[in-house]
Write a protein that holds these residues in place. Structure first.
Motif, PDB file in Angstrom:
ATOM      1  N   GLU A 136       0.812  -1.222   0.000  1.00 22.04           N
ATOM      2  CA  GLU A 136       0.000   0.000   0.000  1.00 22.04           C
ATOM      3  C   GLU A 136       0.842   1.267   0.000  1.00 22.04           C
ATOM      4  O   GLU A 136       0.296   2.371  -0.050  1.00 22.04           O
ATOM      5  N   TYR A 137       2.162   1.130   0.068  1.00 18.86           N
ATOM      6  CA  TYR A 137       3.007   2.305   0.238  1.00 18.86           C
ATOM      7  C   TYR A 137       4.002   2.452  -0.909  1.00 18.86           C
ATOM      8  O   TYR A 137       4.430   1.472  -1.505  1.00 18.86           O
ATOM      9  N   SER A 138       4.366   3.692  -1.150  1.00 17.70           N
ATOM     10  CA  SER A 138       5.457   3.995  -2.072  1.00 17.70           C
ATOM     11  C   SER A 138       6.507   4.797  -1.311  1.00 17.70           C
ATOM     12  O   SER A 138       6.171   5.717  -0.554  1.00 17.70           O
ATOM     13  N   LYS A 139       7.759   4.413  -1.495  1.00 15.72           N
ATOM     14  CA  LYS A 139       8.863   5.070  -0.804  1.00 15.72           C
ATOM     15  C   LYS A 139       9.830   5.645  -1.837  1.00 15.72           C
ATOM     16  O   LYS A 139       9.842   5.234  -2.985  1.00 15.72           O
ATOM     17  N   VAL A 140      10.643   6.597  -1.383  1.00 12.88           N
ATOM     18  CA  VAL A 140      11.619   7.223  -2.263  1.00 12.88           C
ATOM     19  C   VAL A 140      13.005   7.069  -1.650  1.00 12.88           C
ATOM     20  O   VAL A 140      13.237   7.460  -0.507  1.00 12.88           O
ATOM     21  N   ASP A 141      13.928   6.483  -2.431  1.00 12.06           N
ATOM     22  CA  ASP A 141      15.324   6.348  -2.025  1.00 12.06           C
ATOM     23  C   ASP A 141      16.142   7.303  -2.894  1.00 12.06           C
ATOM     24  O   ASP A 141      16.179   7.161  -4.113  1.00 12.06           O
ATOM     25  N   LEU A 142      16.797   8.269  -2.277  1.00 14.26           N
ATOM     26  CA  LEU A 142      17.541   9.283  -3.024  1.00 14.26           C
ATOM     27  C   LEU A 142      19.045   9.020  -3.059  1.00 14.26           C
ATOM     28  O   LEU A 142      19.813   9.914  -3.412  1.00 14.26           O
ATOM     29  N   ASN A 143      19.466   7.796  -2.721  1.00 10.27           N
ATOM     30  CA  ASN A 143      20.896   7.466  -2.842  1.00 10.27           C
ATOM     31  C   ASN A 143      21.387   7.650  -4.274  1.00 10.27           C
ATOM     32  O   ASN A 143      22.525   8.042  -4.500  1.00 10.27           O
ATOM     33  N   ARG A 144      20.540   7.336  -5.250  1.00  6.51           N
ATOM     34  CA  ARG A 144      20.951   7.411  -6.653  1.00  6.51           C
ATOM     35  C   ARG A 144      20.851   8.834  -7.204  1.00  6.51           C
ATOM     36  O   ARG A 144      21.413   9.131  -8.268  1.00  6.51           O
ATOM     37  N   ALA A 145      20.136   9.715  -6.517  1.00 11.36           N
ATOM     38  CA  ALA A 145      19.992  11.089  -7.002  1.00 11.36           C
ATOM     39  C   ALA A 145      21.358  11.753  -7.104  1.00 11.36           C
ATOM     40  O   ALA A 145      22.173  11.672  -6.187  1.00 11.36           O
TER      41      ALA A 145
END
Length: 290
Positions: A136-145
């Protein structure tokens, strides 16, 4: 024999193997805990300023030299504006009007015949983060940003999925030989967008092209192109071409082996490019050119 000719152009995103990101000193290591290789710059926090990584420029020059391309001694970074959850600044720093690498070429051989594929340009840019969807959830990982990319854009010179795969494998071997990228497709270090269209044989007009996004396997790239060609030919023969083949971005469903519509395809004007005011123009001195 088919009465149609296939037109294929490829955009390849190669993650450069620098130790730090393109505009900050955060590590580029793969597999770290989410949101640990981040800082105010790659998080897009107000007041944080980018500083260009010299190693990214050197690796871009190495690639351009290897494909006999024009190296632009002066190039400019631009802001490519769009909103997506994994893009914290709501713009991506890229190159538009003046890329670091201009026109070049790559020679391939298919079924004993040699063919030259034109490379339109290769430009430096930062990567976005990564969306992770769980139940039910969406997460954001910004390691690749902010990890450094070289986007390599071909001319629409390929006429079959076989030619496309041979070109990609040649490109893959070049960046690995130059040691500018590990080109690990499973980790997203070598990703491809395929632009596909058809036309009746003998016709010189370019018809509506469809972009198939984020392909990271030679097998799936080939299957996606072949499915899309069949879909467009079928629509043409059924008299539904204009209704069913529109300029859009599609994704490849690897389970069902079909492409599905993702969104309408943006044009350059939609991104509202303008020179990035936080970065000076890139000037390559003679010591780097040689």
């Amino acid at each position: 024999m088919s009465a149609f000719e296939t037109i294929i152009g490829l955009e390849v995103h190669v993650q450069l193997n620098t130790k730090t990101k393109i505009f900050c000193s955060c590590a580029t290591s793969f597999g770290a805990e989410p949101n640990t290789n981040v800082c105010p710059t790659c998080l897009g926090l107000p007041g944080a300023l980018p500083v260009l990584n010299r190693e990214v420029v050197k690796k871009a020059i190495a690639f351009g030299t290897a494909i006999n391309a024009q190296i632009n001694q002066n190039s400019i970074f631009a802001r490519k504006n769009y909103f997506y959850p994994d893009l914290p600044k709501a713009y991506q720093i890229s190159q538009f009007e003046i890329p670091i690498v201009g026109r070049g070429n790559i020679e391939i051989e298919v079924n004993g015949e040699k063919k030259t594929i034109g490379v339109t340009r290769a430009h430096m840019e930062e990567d976005a983060g990564k969306n992770i969807h769980e139940s039910e959830y969406s997460k954001v990982d910004l390691n690749r940003a902010c990890t450094p990319l070289l986007e390599i854009v071909s001319e629409p010179d390929m006429r079959s999925s076989d030619e496309a795969i041979v070109y990609l494998k040649k490109l893959h071997s070049i960046v690995r030989f130059l040691d500018i990228s590990d080109a690990n497709m499973q980790e997203g270090s070598f990703r491809c967008d395929a632009n596909v269209s058809i036309r009746p044989k003998g016709d010189s007009k370019l018809y509506t092209r469809v972009e198939i996004k984020n392909l990271n396997s030679f097998k799936f790239i080939q299957k996606a192109i072949e499915y899309e060609v069949e879909r467009q030919i079928e629509a043409w023969e059924d008299g539904k071409y204009e209704a069913e083949v529109v300029q859009e971005t599609r994704l490849f469903d690897t389970t069902k082996g079909v492409t599905r519509s993702m969104r309408g395809k943006e044009e350059a004007a939609d991104y509202r490019y303008f020179p990035d005011p936080d970065l000076l123009p890139v000037y390559i001195d003679e010591s780097l050119m040689n």
